[in-house]
Scaffold this active site. Structure first.
Site, PDB file in Angstrom:
ATOM      1  N   ARG A  45      -3.037 -27.623   6.492  1.00 30.11           N
ATOM      2  CA  ARG A  45      -4.242 -27.362   5.697  1.00 30.11           C
ATOM      3  C   ARG A  45      -5.437 -27.150   6.636  1.00 30.11           C
ATOM      4  O   ARG A  45      -6.322 -26.347   6.358  1.00 30.11           O
ATOM      5  CB  ARG A  45      -4.522 -28.540   4.745  1.00 30.11           C
ATOM      6  CG  ARG A  45      -5.649 -28.222   3.753  1.00 30.11           C
ATOM      7  CD  ARG A  45      -5.926 -29.370   2.793  1.00 30.11           C
ATOM      8  NE  ARG A  45      -6.502 -30.495   3.475  1.00 30.11           N
ATOM      9  CZ  ARG A  45      -6.059 -31.751   3.389  1.00 30.11           C
ATOM     10  NH1 ARG A  45      -5.010 -32.055   2.641  1.00 30.11           N
ATOM     11  NH2 ARG A  45      -6.644 -32.729   4.059  1.00 30.11           N
ATOM     12  N   TYR A  96     -20.232  -7.469  -5.982  1.00 31.57           N
ATOM     13  CA  TYR A  96     -19.037  -7.795  -6.763  1.00 31.57           C
ATOM     14  C   TYR A  96     -19.397  -8.854  -7.823  1.00 31.57           C
ATOM     15  O   TYR A  96     -20.118  -9.822  -7.520  1.00 31.57           O
ATOM     16  CB  TYR A  96     -17.955  -8.308  -5.806  1.00 31.57           C
ATOM     17  CG  TYR A  96     -16.789  -8.950  -6.499  1.00 31.57           C
ATOM     18  CD1 TYR A  96     -16.085  -8.285  -7.497  1.00 31.57           C
ATOM     19  CD2 TYR A  96     -16.378 -10.239  -6.166  1.00 31.57           C
ATOM     20  CE1 TYR A  96     -15.011  -8.887  -8.145  1.00 31.57           C
ATOM     21  CE2 TYR A  96     -15.303 -10.846  -6.799  1.00 31.57           C
ATOM     22  CZ  TYR A  96     -14.631 -10.155  -7.801  1.00 31.57           C
ATOM     23  OH  TYR A  96     -13.582 -10.757  -8.432  1.00 31.57           O
ATOM     24  N   ASP A 165     -21.062  -9.058   3.725  1.00 34.65           N
ATOM     25  CA  ASP A 165     -19.710  -8.857   3.198  1.00 34.65           C
ATOM     26  C   ASP A 165     -19.275  -7.456   3.628  1.00 34.65           C
ATOM     27  O   ASP A 165     -19.783  -6.448   3.122  1.00 34.65           O
ATOM     28  CB  ASP A 165     -19.737  -9.002   1.668  1.00 34.65           C
ATOM     29  CG  ASP A 165     -18.352  -8.893   1.056  1.00 34.65           C
ATOM     30  OD1 ASP A 165     -17.496  -8.193   1.642  1.00 34.65           O
ATOM     31  OD2 ASP A 165     -18.119  -9.482  -0.018  1.00 34.65           O
ATOM     32  N   LYS A 190      -8.296  -6.817   0.192  1.00 37.73           N
ATOM     33  CA  LYS A 190      -8.558  -5.385   0.041  1.00 37.73           C
ATOM     34  C   LYS A 190      -7.998  -4.589   1.225  1.00 37.73           C
ATOM     35  O   LYS A 190      -6.820  -4.703   1.510  1.00 37.73           O
ATOM     36  CB  LYS A 190     -10.065  -5.179  -0.153  1.00 37.73           C
ATOM     37  CG  LYS A 190     -10.689  -6.096  -1.226  1.00 37.73           C
ATOM     38  CD  LYS A 190     -10.092  -5.862  -2.591  1.00 37.73           C
ATOM     39  CE  LYS A 190     -10.803  -6.511  -3.746  1.00 37.73           C
ATOM     40  NZ  LYS A 190     -10.675  -7.930  -3.957  1.00 37.73           N
TER      41      LYS A 190
HETATM   42  C1  LIG Z   1     -16.952  -6.868  -1.945  1.00 36.38           C
HETATM   43  C2  LIG Z   1     -16.089  -8.010  -2.397  1.00 36.38           C
HETATM   44  N1  LIG Z   1     -16.280  -9.230  -1.852  1.00 36.38           N
HETATM   45  C3  LIG Z   1     -15.551 -10.304  -2.237  1.00 36.38           C
HETATM   46  C4  LIG Z   1     -14.577 -10.198  -3.207  1.00 36.38           C
HETATM   47  C5  LIG Z   1     -13.785 -11.400  -3.606  1.00 36.38           C
HETATM   48  O1  LIG Z   1     -12.562 -11.387  -2.947  1.00 36.38           O
HETATM   49  P1  LIG Z   1     -11.237 -12.109  -3.506  1.00 36.38           P
HETATM   50  O2  LIG Z   1     -10.839 -11.403  -4.768  1.00 36.38           O
HETATM   51  O3  LIG Z   1     -10.276 -11.946  -2.369  1.00 36.38           O
HETATM   52  O4  LIG Z   1     -11.581 -13.546  -3.753  1.00 36.38           O
HETATM   53  C6  LIG Z   1     -14.329  -8.936  -3.788  1.00 36.38           C
HETATM   54  C7  LIG Z   1     -13.295  -8.786  -4.822  1.00 36.38           C
HETATM   55  O5  LIG Z   1     -13.163  -7.751  -5.448  1.00 36.38           O
HETATM   56  C8  LIG Z   1     -15.113  -7.830  -3.385  1.00 36.38           C
HETATM   57  O6  LIG Z   1     -14.954  -6.600  -3.911  1.00 36.38           O
END
Ligand SMILES: Cc1ncc(COP(=O)(O)O)c(C=O)c1O
Length: 375
Positions: A45, A96, A165, A190
């Site tokens: 972990r 998001y 991000d 992604k």
């Molecule tokens: C730009 C972006 N950041 C973060 C996330 C969240 O990621 P996760 O679905 O892996 O938790 C997403 C999910 O679509 C996203 O598009």
């Protein structure tokens, strides 16, 4: 060595025991040297050899010292925020929906004060007293390019940390730390993994103390990436450069083909002449990504019937995999945003987000054009 060579070879030195790919170490626990002296790894972990290998890879890709792998992109973003602690957070308003929910619903309950704004045009006072400035670039789903170096400069003047991000760009197209950001986060679900078979999150940064705090929170909360998911993500990474290149080429062809389609109100893609943030995108990105966002003439009903008519694009949330997906952000990925908020920031009900995969581009264009022709 060039990053493409490192990727193709999986950041791995072949050897006569493990072969040409790194092993998966699934062990949950590791022997102590003596009852009071742990070895390098103790309990999976907290740390695990396969996860550590992925963490070194993301650090190398982003050009920083430390990498951390989480059970999801959301776990990564949440841990980053917790490691900084309650403060004023300034966030780009287009993001998001899951991140919007975290920032506006959960963080305020923990003492954070969150302000959302258009970071392509920030007011002078916006960053005053901020502890964190957070943004995606390009943003999900409107593909706004946020100027990393300009925002970092303003944020740093106020003593705030800049968290970017980088999910839509990947470190192949954009390295935020090079432009002044402090922390980079990814939903590795992604493009980084790229095969739509692992939920994961990655963080990359230079600050050792902050990295230690994040690792400690992750260890306490138990939101670390599993060894098998780490291994699958490492396998996905080996073709990142090939996938990203092909998916960007396909996306650019699709954007160009759709740009003159009479059934569409508009097409958003950074290489189109109508894209308003081209200067920023060109300054910090070496490729324009695999997402194309369109607005369908006639409103939400026509947008939904376009989605229903698609045969090759799969209607599903998520993005960045080698298979093409399409979704209706207003009712799915961005449902957590109140309608007035969405309308104010331009995230309209007639919007469809296309995640362009690595299929033959003409097959994809034909599918989109046929689906539009019969709405
Ligand atoms: C730009 C972006 N950041 C973060 C996330 C969240 O990621 P996760 O679905 O892996 O938790 C997403 C999910 O679509 C996203 O598009």
């Amino acid at each position: 060595m060039d990053i493409e060579t490192l990727l193709a070879r999986g950041f791995w030195e072949p050897n006569d025991v493990d072969g040409v790919v790194p092993p998966i170490i699934t062990s949950t626990t590791f022997p102590f040297k003596d009852p009071e002296t742990p070895g390098r790894f103790v309990y999976s972990r907290s740390s695990n050899p396969t996860r550590s290998f992925l963490e070194r890879a993301i650090a190398e890709l982003e050009g920083v010292k430390f990498g951390l792998a989480f059970s999801s992109g959301m776990a990564a973003i949440f841990t980053v925020m917790l490691s900084i602690g309650p403060c004023k957070v300034v966030a780009e308003e287009d993001m998001y929906g899951g991140t919007y929910r975290l920032l506006t619903k959960l963080l305020p309950r923990l003492g954070f004060h969150v302000v959302t704004a258009d970071l392509t045009n920030p007011s002078e006072k916006l960053f005053r007293g901020a502890g964190v400035v957070f943004f995606e670039t390009p943003t999900n789903p409107q593909l706004k390019a946020i100027d990393i170096s300009a925002i970092s400069e303003m944020a740093h003047e106020e003593g705030a940390l800049v968290v970017v991000d980088n999910t839509f760009a990947t470190p192949l197209l954009q390295r935020p730390v090079k432009h002044g950001a402090d922390v980079v986060v990814h939903s590795s679900t992604k493009l980084i993994n790229g095969h739509s078979d692992v939920i994961g999150g990655l963080v990359a940064l230079n600050d050792e103390e902050l990295a230690f705090r994040m690792a400690s929170i992750r260890s306490i909360a138990g939101c670390s990436m599993s060894p098998i998911d780490s291994w699958l993500t490492l396998r996905g990474l080996r073709t990142l450069h090939l996938r990203v290149q092909r998916q960007c080429e396909n996306a650019a062809m699709i954007a160009e083909a759709l740009d003159s389609n009479s059934r569409l109100e508009s097409v958003i893609y950074p290489s189109l002449p109508s894209y308003p943030y081209a200067t920023t995108a060109l300054k910090q990105m070496s490729g324009m990504g695999c997402i194309v966002t369109v607005r369908v003439k006639g409103g939400v009903d026509k947008a939904l019937s376009f989605l229903k008519n698609l045969k090759l694009f799969t209607v599903a949330v998520s993005l960045g995999g080698v298979e093409s997906l399409a979704c209706h952000p207003a009712s799915t990925t961005h449902k957590s945003m109140p309608k007035e908020y969405r309308e104010r920031i331009g995230l309209t009900d007639d919007m469809v987000r296309l995640s362009v995969g690595a299929e033959n581009p003409m097959d994809l264009i034909n599918d989109l054009e046929e689906a539009l022709a019969s709405i």
